[in-house]
Design a protein around this motif. Structure first.
Motif, PDB file in Angstrom:
ATOM      1  N   GLN A 234       0.856  -1.183   0.000  1.00 44.65           N
ATOM      2  CA  GLN A 234       0.000   0.000   0.000  1.00 44.65           C
ATOM      3  C   GLN A 234       0.892   1.234   0.000  1.00 44.65           C
ATOM      4  OE1 GLN A 234      -2.134  -0.834   3.614  1.00 44.65           O
ATOM      5  NE2 GLN A 234      -3.647  -2.100   2.562  1.00 44.65           N
TER       6      GLN A 234
ATOM      7  N   SER B 192      -2.453   4.041  -3.839  1.00 37.53           N
ATOM      8  CA  SER B 192      -2.350   2.974  -4.833  1.00 37.53           C
ATOM      9  C   SER B 192      -1.918   1.666  -4.167  1.00 37.53           C
ATOM     10  CB  SER B 192      -1.387   3.363  -5.954  1.00 37.53           C
ATOM     11  OG  SER B 192      -0.087   3.558  -5.461  1.00 37.53           O
TER      12      SER B 192
ATOM     13  N   THR C 291     -10.938 -10.163 -12.011  1.00 38.62           N
ATOM     14  CA  THR C 291     -10.492  -8.812 -11.700  1.00 38.62           C
ATOM     15  C   THR C 291     -11.672  -7.952 -11.259  1.00 38.62           C
ATOM     16  OG1 THR C 291     -10.809  -7.985 -13.952  1.00 38.62           O
ATOM     17  CG2 THR C 291      -8.652  -8.919 -13.428  1.00 38.62           C
TER      18      THR C 291
ATOM     19  N   ASP D 182     -10.645  -4.382 -10.633  1.00 35.56           N
ATOM     20  CA  ASP D 182     -10.068  -3.178 -11.226  1.00 35.56           C
ATOM     21  C   ASP D 182      -9.220  -3.574 -12.429  1.00 35.56           C
ATOM     22  OD1 ASP D 182     -11.032  -1.433  -9.172  1.00 35.56           O
ATOM     23  OD2 ASP D 182      -9.414  -2.152  -7.876  1.00 35.56           O
ATOM     24  N   GLU D 183      -8.915  -2.592 -13.264  1.00 34.82           N
ATOM     25  CA  GLU D 183      -7.944  -2.815 -14.327  1.00 34.82           C
ATOM     26  C   GLU D 183      -6.595  -3.115 -13.679  1.00 34.82           C
ATOM     27  OE1 GLU D 183      -5.837  -0.454 -18.045  1.00 34.82           O
ATOM     28  OE2 GLU D 183      -7.540   0.466 -17.024  1.00 34.82           O
ATOM     29  N   GLU D 184      -5.803  -3.979 -14.306  1.00 31.91           N
ATOM     30  CA  GLU D 184      -4.514  -4.380 -13.746  1.00 31.91           C
ATOM     31  C   GLU D 184      -3.413  -4.282 -14.794  1.00 31.91           C
ATOM     32  OE1 GLU D 184      -4.854  -8.366 -12.246  1.00 31.91           O
ATOM     33  OE2 GLU D 184      -6.518  -7.853 -10.918  1.00 31.91           O
TER      34      GLU D 184
ATOM     35  N   ALA E 221     -10.847  -4.433 -16.236  1.00 31.06           N
ATOM     36  CA  ALA E 221     -11.623  -4.623 -15.007  1.00 31.06           C
ATOM     37  C   ALA E 221     -12.798  -5.560 -15.257  1.00 31.06           C
ATOM     38  CB  ALA E 221     -12.140  -3.273 -14.506  1.00 31.06           C
ATOM     39  N   ASN E 222     -13.221  -6.230 -14.206  1.00 30.63           N
ATOM     40  CA  ASN E 222     -14.450  -7.029 -14.187  1.00 30.63           C
ATOM     41  C   ASN E 222     -14.486  -8.148 -15.214  1.00 30.63           C
ATOM     42  OD1 ASN E 222     -15.621  -5.363 -12.095  1.00 30.63           O
ATOM     43  ND2 ASN E 222     -15.854  -3.814 -13.681  1.00 30.63           N
TER      44      ASN E 222
ATOM     45  N   TYR F 140      -2.787  -2.200  -9.529  1.00 30.86           N
ATOM     46  CA  TYR F 140      -4.239  -2.048  -9.679  1.00 30.86           C
ATOM     47  C   TYR F 140      -4.523  -0.610 -10.088  1.00 30.86           C
ATOM     48  CZ  TYR F 140      -4.188  -6.526  -7.433  1.00 30.86           C
ATOM     49  OH  TYR F 140      -3.932  -7.846  -7.152  1.00 30.86           O
ATOM     50  N   ILE F 141      -5.228  -0.462 -11.211  1.00 27.52           N
ATOM     51  CA  ILE F 141      -5.490   0.857 -11.788  1.00 27.52           C
ATOM     52  C   ILE F 141      -6.942   1.208 -11.538  1.00 27.52           C
ATOM     53  CG2 ILE F 141      -5.454   2.188 -13.915  1.00 27.52           C
ATOM     54  CD1 ILE F 141      -3.359   0.006 -14.884  1.00 27.52           C
ATOM     55  N   LYS F 142      -7.141   2.287 -10.783  1.00 24.59           N
ATOM     56  CA  LYS F 142      -8.517   2.700 -10.453  1.00 24.59           C
ATOM     57  C   LYS F 142      -8.887   3.970 -11.149  1.00 24.59           C
ATOM     58  CE  LYS F 142      -8.632   0.347  -6.112  1.00 24.59           C
ATOM     59  NZ  LYS F 142      -9.167   0.239  -4.835  1.00 24.59           N
TER      60      LYS F 142
END
Length: 104
Positions: free
Chosen positions: A27, A32, A48, A50-52, A84-85, A102-104
């Motif tokens: 963390q 992020s 997933t 989030d996008e990774e 994501a998803n 992990y891209i939010k």
């Protein structure tokens, strides 16, 4: 980048597939999150939220995204993005060290 500074490490490991895949969560001060992990040879399916960004530090694998016709190869020093998803598959060819952002 070969090292991270000023991070919090979650001590408890994330362990999957009877211990054949494991990771530790990092963390960062900006909120992020990344995981550093290791996968033994085998075939695995991941989901997933989030996008990774999957950065392969060492090792070789094939990955298959939904609606992709063919498996794609990546090796140490290369990376790939996962939307994501979704659920995606990996075939680990050699023991593989990775960093997942992990891209939010």
């Amino acid at each position: 980048m070969s090292e991270f500074h000023n991070v919090t490490v979650v001590k408890k490991a994330n362990v999957y597939f009877d211990g054949k895949v494991s990771s530790r969560t990092l963390q960062f001060a900006d909120g992020s999150i990344k995981t550093l992990g290791f996968m033994l040879p085998g075939e695995y399916t991941f989901g997933t939220a989030d996008e990774e960004l999957m950065e392969i530090i060492e090792g070789e694998l094939l990955f298959l995204l939904p609606d992709a016709g063919d498996w794609q190869a990546v090796k140490g020093g290369e990376s790939f993005n996962v939307p994501a998803n979704i659920q995606f598959k990996v075939k680990i060819q050699t023991p593989t060290d990775y960093c997942c952002s992990y891209i939010k």
